[in-house]
Design a protein around this motif. Structure first.
Motif, short mmCIF file in Angstrom:
data_model
loop_
_atom_site.label_atom_id
_atom_site.label_comp_id
_atom_site.label_asym_id
_atom_site.label_seq_id
_atom_site.Cartn_x
_atom_site.Cartn_y
_atom_site.Cartn_z
N ARG A 35 59.75 19.17 28.33
CA ARG A 35 60.73 20.26 28.34
C ARG A 35 62.03 19.72 27.76
N ARG A 37 66.32 20.76 27.05
CA ARG A 37 67.48 21.65 27.16
C ARG A 37 68.61 21.03 26.36
N PHE A 51 66.85 26.30 20.32
CA PHE A 51 67.37 26.51 21.67
C PHE A 51 67.77 27.96 21.88
N ASP A 54 68.83 30.73 27.25
CA ASP A 54 68.47 30.27 28.59
C ASP A 54 68.09 28.79 28.63
N THR A 55 68.13 28.11 27.46
CA THR A 55 67.88 26.66 27.47
C THR A 55 69.13 25.89 27.01
#
Length: 367
Positions: A35, A37, A51, A54-55
């Motif tokens: 994952r 972010r 991106f 929400d990331t």
């Protein structure tokens, strides 16, 4: 995406030069099942790409803009606030590692990572360390560089430095698949002039006069593409119209990688992204470093390609219409020289940088 998969937090300033390599690494990590972010400043919200909203986590940040005490105090206060937000964010997200790509917005998350015992990595795009990365270099687990030799003079840092190259977005990888074909002596000569946000003005001042100084026989062959600021557009277009030059002018090109691949010669500034892309795609260039920067990073960047034989470096004080016209004329008359420059640039490039950096991240994170 598996919500139990390890999380890698990418930290980058909100400009394309920082965000593009972060996106390239993010894509490589996601293919491996991680994952990702992005932690950045508010500017990045304008960009669309890997991106989604929400990331992305926005952390307060400020650049040191002057030595004025009030300005320094404001910057210090903003960075301190960013530190508090970053510590809270990292405690909540529990990333396996934090990777920074330069710019002051990387300071809060990477300093927070150091405080919390989370492995940190910085990636330096330029041939010299930027100020934020210089501050972080002794506080992270590993340093990745785009170009070789960046920390050769500092043994302590060199021992934890790996040259991986500049992670490339998919458009650059696609452009790199286009083989360079030298111009036919009697055929079109394709010239691309790009300045970027801090360079287009000097190109507007110098390039039209240089084109006028070329032999008329080259005018008829020339296919010119130039980035021109809106306020300079009319005067630049007037020169090319008068000379009957086949010219396409625009303030911004959304398909710049494809245009780099389609041209025989590029005249440009020498930002880290530009130099790395010219090397990855393999195109000959005339590079004019932005003068006056504290670190002289563009001068060093251009030096890497010029020493490899893939570019000519001209400092701005010597970037005159006469000099540019002379260099363009000489190169247009020597297709073999252009082809050898293209190959030399390509030899200096790396297309697997995102994978190499992902390997380093996995190693440092111990996952």
């Amino acid at each position: 995406m598996n919500n139990t998969a390890p999380l890698i937090l990418l930290a980058a300033g909100g400009t394309g030069g920082h965000l593009f390599p972060a996106e390239a690494l993010g894509g490589a990590l996601m293919k491996r099942g991680f994952r990702v972010r992005l932690v950045t400043d508010a500017r990045a919200l304008r960009y669309s790409g890997l991106f989604t909203r929400d990331t992305v986590d926005v952390v307060p940040s400020e650049t040191v803009r002057s030595r004025n005490p009030f300005s320094l105090a404001r910057t210090g206060f903003t960075l301190a606030a960013g530190m508090a937000v970053a510590v809270y964010l990292l405690r909540k997200l529990k990333p396996a590692a934090v990777v920074g790509f330069g710019g002051y917005p990387t300071l809060p998350p990477l300093v927070a990572a150091r405080l919390l015992g989370i492995p940190g990595i910085v990636h330096e795009a330029n041939a010299v360390l930027g100020r934020a990365n210089r501050f972080l270099a002794r506080r992270v687990s590993a340093i990745a560089t785009s170009l070789p030799g960046v920390l050769d003079r500092d043994p302590d840092l060199a021992s934890k430095t790996t040259t991986v190259g500049m992670p490339m977005r998919p458009a650059i990888v696609a452009a790199a698949a286009v083989k360079y074909t030298a111009p036919d002596p009697a055929g079109p000569f394709r010239l691309l002039v790009t300045g970027g946000s801090q360079g287009a003005r000097v190109m507007a001042d110098i390039v039209p006069d240089a084109i006028e100084k070329l032999e008329p026989s080259l005018w008829s062959r020339l296919v010119l593409t130039q980035q021109v600021r809106e306020e300079d557009m009319a005067r630049v277009r007037a020169v090319y119209d008068r000379l009957k030059i086949n010219a396409e002018l625009a303030a911004f090109f959304t398909d710049l990688p494809a245009r780099l691949a389609a041209n025989h010669l590029i005249v440009s500034r020498s930002g880290a992204g530009t130099v790395s892309e010219l090397a990855a795609i393999g195109r000959p260039s005339i590079l004019v470093p932005l003068p006056g920067s504290i670190d002289q990073d563009q001068f060093a960047n251009a030096g890497v390609l010029s020493q490899a034989g893939g570019a000519l470096r001209i400092v701005q004080g010597e970037f005159t219409p006469d000099r540019l016209a002379s260099e363009i004329s000489a190169l247009a008359a020597e297709p073999a020289k252009l082809a050898s420059m293209a190959q030399a640039a390509r030899n200096a490039g790396r297309l697997d940088a995102a994978e190499r950096l992902a390997d380093l991240v996995v190693k440092v994170a111990g996952i």
